[in-house]
Design a protein around this motif. Structure first.
Motif, PDB file in Angstrom:
ATOM      1  N   GLU A 138       0.828  -1.202   0.000  1.00 35.33           N
ATOM      2  CA  GLU A 138       0.000   0.000   0.000  1.00 35.33           C
ATOM      3  C   GLU A 138       0.867   1.258   0.000  1.00 35.33           C
ATOM      4  OE1 GLU A 138      -3.167   0.226  -0.164  1.00 35.33           O
ATOM      5  OE2 GLU A 138      -4.018  -1.710   0.435  1.00 35.33           O
ATOM      6  N   ASP A 139       0.281   2.371  -0.462  1.00 34.92           N
ATOM      7  CA  ASP A 139       0.973   3.649  -0.367  1.00 34.92           C
ATOM      8  C   ASP A 139       1.101   4.049   1.095  1.00 34.92           C
ATOM      9  OD1 ASP A 139       1.209   3.825  -3.067  1.00 34.92           O
ATOM     10  OD2 ASP A 139      -0.654   4.961  -3.325  1.00 34.92           O
ATOM     11  N   PHE A 140       2.239   4.660   1.445  1.00 34.63           N
ATOM     12  CA  PHE A 140       2.476   5.105   2.812  1.00 34.63           C
ATOM     13  C   PHE A 140       1.629   6.342   3.075  1.00 34.63           C
ATOM     14  CE2 PHE A 140       4.698   7.093   6.307  1.00 34.63           C
ATOM     15  CZ  PHE A 140       5.100   6.016   7.086  1.00 34.63           C
ATOM     16  N   SER A 141       0.884   6.328   4.175  1.00 33.34           N
ATOM     17  CA  SER A 141       0.017   7.451   4.528  1.00 33.34           C
ATOM     18  C   SER A 141       0.688   8.308   5.590  1.00 33.34           C
ATOM     19  CB  SER A 141      -1.334   6.944   5.063  1.00 33.34           C
ATOM     20  OG  SER A 141      -2.023   6.245   4.073  1.00 33.34           O
ATOM     21  N   ARG A 157      -4.197   3.649  13.273  1.00 26.85           N
ATOM     22  CA  ARG A 157      -4.377   2.630  12.238  1.00 26.85           C
ATOM     23  C   ARG A 157      -5.741   2.763  11.566  1.00 26.85           C
ATOM     24  NH1 ARG A 157      -1.554  -2.588  15.189  1.00 26.85           N
ATOM     25  NH2 ARG A 157       0.572  -2.127  14.481  1.00 26.85           N
ATOM     26  N   GLN A 158      -6.748   3.130  12.347  1.00 25.73           N
ATOM     27  CA  GLN A 158      -8.073   3.344  11.766  1.00 25.73           C
ATOM     28  C   GLN A 158      -8.050   4.516  10.777  1.00 25.73           C
ATOM     29  OE1 GLN A 158      -9.444   0.224  12.762  1.00 25.73           O
ATOM     30  NE2 GLN A 158     -11.218   1.521  12.355  1.00 25.73           N
ATOM     31  N   MET A 159      -7.301   5.560  11.148  1.00 26.13           N
ATOM     32  CA  MET A 159      -7.170   6.704  10.249  1.00 26.13           C
ATOM     33  C   MET A 159      -6.488   6.296   8.944  1.00 26.13           C
ATOM     34  SD  MET A 159      -6.042   9.752  12.859  1.00 26.13           S
ATOM     35  CE  MET A 159      -5.748  10.860  11.492  1.00 26.13           C
ATOM     36  N   VAL A 160      -5.403   5.530   9.076  1.00 25.84           N
ATOM     37  CA  VAL A 160      -4.671   5.073   7.892  1.00 25.84           C
ATOM     38  C   VAL A 160      -5.561   4.189   7.026  1.00 25.84           C
ATOM     39  CG1 VAL A 160      -2.755   3.638   7.102  1.00 25.84           C
ATOM     40  CG2 VAL A 160      -2.400   5.274   8.952  1.00 25.84           C
ATOM     41  N   ARG A 164      -6.656   4.905   3.154  1.00 28.54           N
ATOM     42  CA  ARG A 164      -6.395   3.945   2.081  1.00 28.54           C
ATOM     43  C   ARG A 164      -7.682   3.539   1.374  1.00 28.54           C
ATOM     44  NH1 ARG A 164      -1.922   0.189   5.197  1.00 28.54           N
ATOM     45  NH2 ARG A 164      -0.141   1.588   4.852  1.00 28.54           N
ATOM     46  N   ARG A 165      -8.768   3.443   2.138  1.00 23.01           N
ATOM     47  CA  ARG A 165     -10.048   3.086   1.529  1.00 23.01           C
ATOM     48  C   ARG A 165     -10.486   4.166   0.533  1.00 23.01           C
ATOM     49  NH1 ARG A 165     -15.217   4.132   1.715  1.00 23.01           N
ATOM     50  NH2 ARG A 165     -14.936   5.816   3.215  1.00 23.01           N
ATOM     51  N   ILE A 166     -10.358   5.427   0.956  1.00 24.36           N
ATOM     52  CA  ILE A 166     -10.730   6.537   0.070  1.00 24.36           C
ATOM     53  C   ILE A 166      -9.832   6.558  -1.162  1.00 24.36           C
ATOM     54  CG2 ILE A 166     -10.819   9.058  -0.109  1.00 24.36           C
ATOM     55  CD1 ILE A 166     -11.577   9.107   2.882  1.00 24.36           C
ATOM     56  N   LEU A 167      -8.519   6.324  -0.943  1.00 19.68           N
ATOM     57  CA  LEU A 167      -7.572   6.327  -2.048  1.00 19.68           C
ATOM     58  C   LEU A 167      -7.877   5.221  -3.046  1.00 19.68           C
ATOM     59  CD1 LEU A 167      -5.040   7.667  -3.192  1.00 19.68           C
ATOM     60  CD2 LEU A 167      -3.662   6.042  -1.893  1.00 19.68           C
ATOM     61  N   ARG A 168      -8.188   4.016  -2.522  1.00 20.34           N
ATOM     62  CA  ARG A 168      -8.518   2.900  -3.417  1.00 20.34           C
ATOM     63  C   ARG A 168      -9.793   3.195  -4.208  1.00 20.34           C
ATOM     64  NH1 ARG A 168      -6.515  -0.512   0.820  1.00 20.34           N
ATOM     65  NH2 ARG A 168      -8.602  -0.579   1.751  1.00 20.34           N
ATOM     66  N   LYS A 169     -10.761   3.845  -3.529  1.00 20.20           N
ATOM     67  CA  LYS A 169     -12.020   4.186  -4.196  1.00 20.20           C
ATOM     68  C   LYS A 169     -11.770   5.164  -5.341  1.00 20.20           C
ATOM     69  CE  LYS A 169     -16.717   5.813  -3.162  1.00 20.20           C
ATOM     70  NZ  LYS A 169     -17.620   6.323  -2.110  1.00 20.20           N
ATOM     71  N   GLU A 170     -10.898   6.167  -5.083  1.00 19.85           N
ATOM     72  CA  GLU A 170     -10.567   7.134  -6.129  1.00 19.85           C
ATOM     73  C   GLU A 170      -9.836   6.467  -7.283  1.00 19.85           C
ATOM     74  OE1 GLU A 170      -8.357  10.154  -4.196  1.00 19.85           O
ATOM     75  OE2 GLU A 170     -10.109  11.102  -3.271  1.00 19.85           O
TER      76      GLU A 170
END
Length: 622
Positions: A138-141, A157-160, A164-170
């Motif tokens: 995964e990309d480093f957040s 970890r929840q924030m990360v 990542r979920r938003i990034l994958r969706k985009e």
């Protein structure tokens, strides 16, 4: 490194290279099973511990602890170095720093800041890594320092995870858009390729028919000379040939061609393009002709000092080449798909397959490059005032550009399919059509369509406002043309006489508000059924059907006087029709399909762009 509370002996700082090392050891629990690279190290003297901490970056396999005495000393040094003299004195006195066994010379400046920064970095790494190896891909957040200080590892970890979920969706959305746009590009390319293949097949078939006809005529002339002479005396040649020669339509076309064919002395052939020429347009104020091609160039031809004649062919010394790509041409992503002059004839706008609109002056210099579309531009128009340029794209949007500032004035995103055509109603409002069968009317400054017309059942290929902006005409793959009014939601007239898709439409420059106010306003429609039809728009009735072509008609254009209509077809011929007489008065046959025809402002020259990479200028003087 991260700060943690409590334990025997006060607060602790843990430094480790392993993201899997937890603070459980500080809470008097056993270290995690399987950790070989990290181990608790017991150092003899406190200053040894600080020295080890300061070099934690070099000894990545070390885990160590720090006592309250050592931490107090680090804070004391921080206060001293930061100029907080009184605070440093108070802490030193209360913590007994002068009795500390730590050698201050061994502690580097800024040690506390360094350790805290390393701790935050460790927290960030710990939040980004979990027990799943897939996370390593995964990309480093990156996290905000305040979050690192105020939140525990679970919250981080929840924030990360959410990031990542938003990034994958985009990313998924971008992939879907890219896939959809690529699908549209493939569809357009396949359609063009199919049309070119069909044209080649038709050319081959016509050549074979011509050959057979010549052979037949030769045999007929040799064997039936006496009969032919008798037929000629009786004045009934058509009837005699009808039984064994070509069909009547071919004969009438041939007879027409012999009497109306434009001689080569009245034709200028402009050569230079290296791919099919898709668009052409005369400057509204001068003798400049613009052409756009699949070779990734547009060209401006200066015909002011030329007179008709075969000796004027090519004329490369009077052409400006507007390159849309540096280096080699014929790059398909740079195909020039559309072009338009501003009302003063001082600027030429071109639209390209790369999604960019470009503005050039009459010297061939690039003035502006307008980039915002994410797909090929299919249509582009100046408003009458010349301060705005309108573009429609495969990305389903239309954009109004402020020409002076070279910026997007407003983007309109309401179609669910590629935008195929755009046309201004006045200086601030316009219509768009799309493959989604919808027609929208927009106004600059309004964020929703001011009118939406529904009624077509297929892709809407073209929209055109009449000269006064009162009526809107549209044509579609559903084999119909329609007339709309802003006063009504439903079409005013439904024009259904064609038998195949209607590719384009044009209004005559006649009627109220034009230079020819005493002539009737007429709409012309060109279809894949090889015909051009003229419509009475007041009553929605067919006036006449012009049946001279043998292949799809791609372009029609009225003369400035409104008395003549030029039509160009894939059958390689351009016909000029007299609207008063309803017949062909001039015709020219080239060496490729015709994609567009255009009259100059005086009405004495017609330009036609061909699939064989040429532009022909025809002298038209009746």
């Amino acid at each position: 490194m991260t700060l943690r509370c409590g334990g025997n002996g006060g607060p602790y700082i843990f430094v480790t290279d392993s993201s899997r090392t937890k603070e459980s050891a500080a809470c008097n629990t056993a270290p995690p099973v399987g950790l070989v690279a990290s181990a608790w190290v017991s150092l003899g003297e406190p200053h040894d511990t600080l020295r080890a901490l300061s070099r934690a970056g070099e000894f990545g396999t070390m885990t160590t602890s720090i006592t309250s005495v050592e931490l107090n000393y680090l804070v004391f040094r921080y206060l001293q170095e930061s100029g907080f003299t009184h605070s440093a004195f108070a802490l030193g006195y209360e913590a007994g720093i002068n009795k500390s066994p730590i050698d201050g010379n061994m502690v580097p400046p800024g040690a506390l800041i360094t350790f805290v920064q390393k701790g935050l970095q460790f927290l960030e790494m710990e939040a980004n890594l979990s027990n799943s190896d897939t996370d390593l891909d995964e990309d480093f957040s990156f996290l905000q320092p305040l979050d690192l200080i105020t939140k525990d590892v679970h919250q981080l970890r929840q924030m990360v995870k959410e990031k990542r979920r938003i990034l994958r969706k985009e990313k998924d959305k971008n992939k879907e858009n890219d896939k959809e746009q690529e699908g549209e590009r493939i569809r357009v390319r396949d359609k063009e390729r199919h049309e070119r293949e069909k044209e080649r097949e038709n050319d081959t078939e016509r050549a074979e028919k011509d050959k057979q006809r010549e052979e037949h005529n030769e045999r007929y002339m040799v064997t039936d000379q006496e009969d032919r002479l008798n037929v000629k005396q009786e004045g009934n040649g058509v009837s005699a040939i009808k039984h064994e020669g070509p069909d009547p339509m071919d004969i009438s076309t041939n007879l027409m061609s012999q009497t109306c064919q434009i001689p080569s002395s009245d034709v200028i052939i402009l050569e230079g393009h290296t791919s099919e020429v898709c668009a052409c347009a005369w400057s509204p104020t001068g003798s400049l002709l613009a052409s756009g091609s699949g070779d990734s160039t547009a060209r401006i031809w200066n015909l002011s000092d030329k007179s008709s004649g075969s000796g004027m062919q090519n004329g490369l010394h009077n052409v400006l080449v507007l390159k849309h790509v540096k280096g080699r041409t014929n790059e398909k992503s740079k195909d020039v798909t559309t072009l338009d002059w501003n009302g003063e004839g001082t600027l030429l706008a071109t639209g390209s397959y790369d999604g960019q609109a470009r503005i050039w002056n009459t010297n061939g210099e690039l003035r502006s490059t307008l980039s915002k579309h994410k797909g090929p531009i299919f249509s582009l128009k100046w408003n009458r005032k010349g301060d705005y340029l309108l573009t429609g794209s495969c990305d389903k949007t239309a954009i109004v550009w402020d020409v002076k500032s070279e910026e997007c004035r407003q983007q309109f995103e309401f179609h669910s399919g590629p935008t195929l055509d755009v046309d201004w109603r006045n200086n601030v409002s316009f219509a768009t059509s799309s493959t989604d069968t919808m027609i929208h009317v927009f106004k600059i400054g309004e964020f929703h369509p001011i009118k939406t017309f529904t009624g077509h059942q297929g892709e809407v290929n073209c929209v055109k406002w009449d000269p006064t902006g009162s009526l809107l005409a549209s044509c579609s793959d559903d084999i119909s043309a329609k007339i709309w009014s802003m006063k009504y939601d439903k079409y005013v007239h439904d024009l259904r006489q064609h038998s195949k898709e209607i590719y384009t439409i044009r209004w005559s420059p006649t009627g109220p508000g034009t230079n020819n106010p005493n002539q009737q306003l007429v709409l012309a429609s060109a279809s894949f059924d090889s015909t051009v039809k003229l419509w009475d728009v007041e009553h929605g009735k067919l006036l006449s059907s012009l049946n001279g072509h043998r292949e799809p008609v791609y372009s029609v254009a009225f003369s400035p006087s409104g008395e003549y209509l030029a039509s160009g077809s894939l059958d390689r011929s351009m016909h000029v029709w007299s609207l008063k007489e309803g017949k062909i008065v001039k015709t020219y046959t080239g060496n490729g399909g015709i994609f567009e025809v255009s009259w100059n402002k005086e009405g004495d020259k017609i330009a036609a762009c061909f699939a064989n990479n040429t532009v022909c200028v025809l002298d038209f003087r009746m």
